[in-house]
Motif scaffolding. Structure first.
Motif, PDB file in Angstrom:
ATOM      1  N   LYS A   1       6.338  -4.393   6.375  1.00  0.00           N
ATOM      2  CA  LYS A   1       7.484  -3.865   5.911  1.00  0.00           C
ATOM      3  C   LYS A   1       7.600  -2.548   5.283  1.00  0.00           C
ATOM      4  O   LYS A   1       6.601  -2.402   4.677  1.00  0.00           O
ATOM      5  N   THR A   2       8.680  -1.813   5.180  1.00  0.00           N
ATOM      6  CA  THR A   2       8.940  -0.637   3.899  1.00  0.00           C
ATOM      7  C   THR A   2       8.981  -1.104   3.310  1.00  0.00           C
ATOM      8  O   THR A   2       9.782  -2.193   3.067  1.00  0.00           O
ATOM      9  N   VAL A   3       8.648  -0.811   1.694  1.00  0.00           N
ATOM     10  CA  VAL A   3       8.484  -0.769   1.214  1.00  0.00           C
ATOM     11  C   VAL A   3       9.549   0.037   0.381  1.00  0.00           C
ATOM     12  O   VAL A   3       8.766   1.630   0.128  1.00  0.00           O
ATOM     13  N   TRP A   4      10.541   0.286   0.414  1.00  0.00           N
ATOM     14  CA  TRP A   4      11.376   1.777  -0.165  1.00  0.00           C
ATOM     15  C   TRP A   4      10.877   2.540  -1.175  1.00  0.00           C
ATOM     16  O   TRP A   4      10.527   1.533  -2.468  1.00  0.00           O
ATOM     17  N   GLY A   5       9.774   3.973  -1.361  1.00  0.00           N
ATOM     18  CA  GLY A   5      10.146   4.303  -2.224  1.00  0.00           C
ATOM     19  C   GLY A   5       8.367   4.418  -2.590  1.00  0.00           C
ATOM     20  O   GLY A   5       7.680   5.097  -3.598  1.00  0.00           O
ATOM     21  N   VAL A   6       7.575   3.570  -2.352  1.00  0.00           N
ATOM     22  CA  VAL A   6       6.902   3.099  -1.565  1.00  0.00           C
ATOM     23  C   VAL A   6       5.506   3.016  -1.271  1.00  0.00           C
ATOM     24  O   VAL A   6       4.346   3.669  -0.921  1.00  0.00           O
ATOM     25  N   GLY A   7       5.868   2.133  -0.315  1.00  0.00           N
ATOM     26  CA  GLY A   7       4.944   2.228   1.664  1.00  0.00           C
ATOM     27  C   GLY A   7       5.058   1.791   1.913  1.00  0.00           C
ATOM     28  O   GLY A   7       6.532   1.012   2.279  1.00  0.00           O
ATOM     29  N   TYR A   8       4.283   0.137   2.068  1.00  0.00           N
ATOM     30  CA  TYR A   8       4.349  -0.467   3.366  1.00  0.00           C
ATOM     31  C   TYR A   8       3.936  -1.578   2.762  1.00  0.00           C
ATOM     32  O   TYR A   8       2.414  -1.671   2.119  1.00  0.00           O
ATOM     33  N   LYS A   9       3.840  -2.983   3.913  1.00  0.00           N
ATOM     34  CA  LYS A   9       3.292  -4.737   3.010  1.00  0.00           C
ATOM     35  C   LYS A   9       2.960  -4.979   4.717  1.00  0.00           C
ATOM     36  O   LYS A   9       3.924  -4.507   5.614  1.00  0.00           O
TER      37      LYS A   9
ATOM     38  N   PHE B   1       0.680  -1.384  -0.094  1.00  0.00           N
ATOM     39  CA  PHE B   1       0.245  -0.101  -0.225  1.00  0.00           C
ATOM     40  C   PHE B   1       1.477   1.208   0.032  1.00  0.00           C
ATOM     41  O   PHE B   1       1.628   1.259   0.315  1.00  0.00           O
ATOM     42  N   SER B   2       0.458   2.267  -0.622  1.00  0.00           N
ATOM     43  CA  SER B   2       0.976   3.129  -0.982  1.00  0.00           C
ATOM     44  C   SER B   2       0.687   4.017   0.525  1.00  0.00           C
ATOM     45  O   SER B   2      -0.140   3.891   0.763  1.00  0.00           O
ATOM     46  N   ARG B   3       1.399   5.610   0.797  1.00  0.00           N
ATOM     47  CA  ARG B   3       1.473   6.034   1.966  1.00  0.00           C
ATOM     48  C   ARG B   3      -0.451   7.335   1.340  1.00  0.00           C
ATOM     49  O   ARG B   3      -0.941   7.208   2.529  1.00  0.00           O
TER      50      ARG B   3
END
Length: 231
Positions: free
Chosen positions: A217-225, A174-176
């Motif tokens: 988890k942080t998905v760098w440049g996108v958001g979280y999962k 999910f993006s912020r």
């Protein structure tokens, strides 16, 4: 306190070492020959052995090698022999240090402390690393409750909405902005920065180590999962 086995046939030296080391707080056992020394080693299981080379019934060098084949405990050899060849041989067959007679009790104690300290460092490095088991995470959407290891954990309204969304869509990134839209209207002050704050607070509540998250988890440049089975 550490335990020490002294294998020394000279009664005056053996008694002096025993008394001095006991006064230093060590538990001390003493043998006056090789056979009784080997027996005490197996029964007493000392942390360190002070071993004389010249014994009435056996060769201290061979006894050192025999003990070394059974244990990695520190062995300090003592002898009136001060030839380099004797010191080298003792170290090669397994002794950790060599002290020439006559010696001061202070030096004996200092060498013992150094050997025990080194031994403890080695044990600590070789000990298996135990890791804390990951917590069990469950979200009850009907009761609006987050459970960690079957224990309810208090959350704010916005925090619960976020963890519910992530938990119901395990693995989805999910993006912020998507997370922001999800709770917009519930939290009138929410911003993308507030999303990061909510995520940080949730990590403190569910992660073993919030600085090294296994679930959110942080998905760098996108958001979280969210990953239910901690990777």
């Amino acid at each position: 306190m550490s335990s020490i086995l002294i294998i020394e046939d000279d009664n005056s030296i053996g008694d002096m070492m025993s008394i001095y080391l006991m006064e230093d707080g060590y538990t001390v056992k003493r043998a006056s020959d090789g056979q009784s020394g080997l027996r005490l080693f197996k029964e007493f299981e000392p942390d360190l052995i002070v071993l004389d080379i010249m014994l009435p019934d056996s060769d201290g060098m061979k006894l050192c090698a025999d003990i070394r084949s059974l244990s990695s405990l520190p062995i300090l050899m003592v002898s009136a022999k001060n030839d380099v060849s004797d010191r080298v041989k003792a170290l090669l067959i397994g002794a950790d240090d060599y002290l020439c007679k006559p010696f001061s009790m202070r030096e004996l104690s200092a060498r013992i402390q150094a050997l025990l300290r080194r031994s403890q460092i080695v044990k600590a490095k070789s000990a298996p690393v135990t890791r804390e088991a990951p917590p069990s995470i469950h979200v009850d959407t009907d009761k609006r409750c987050l459970y960690v290891n079957h224990t309810p954990v208090e959350t704010t309204f916005s925090e619960f909405e976020l963890i519910k969304l992530l938990w119901l869509h395990e693995g989805k990134v999910f993006s912020r902005e998507e997370l922001l839209n999800r709770i917009r209207g519930i939290d009138s002050f929410v911003t993308e920065r507030a999303i990061d704050v909510h995520i940080a607070n949730l990590r403190k509540k569910i992660e073993v180590d919030p600085k090294d998250p296994k679930y959110i988890k942080t998905v760098w440049g996108v958001g979280y999962k969210f990953v239910l089975a901690a990777e």
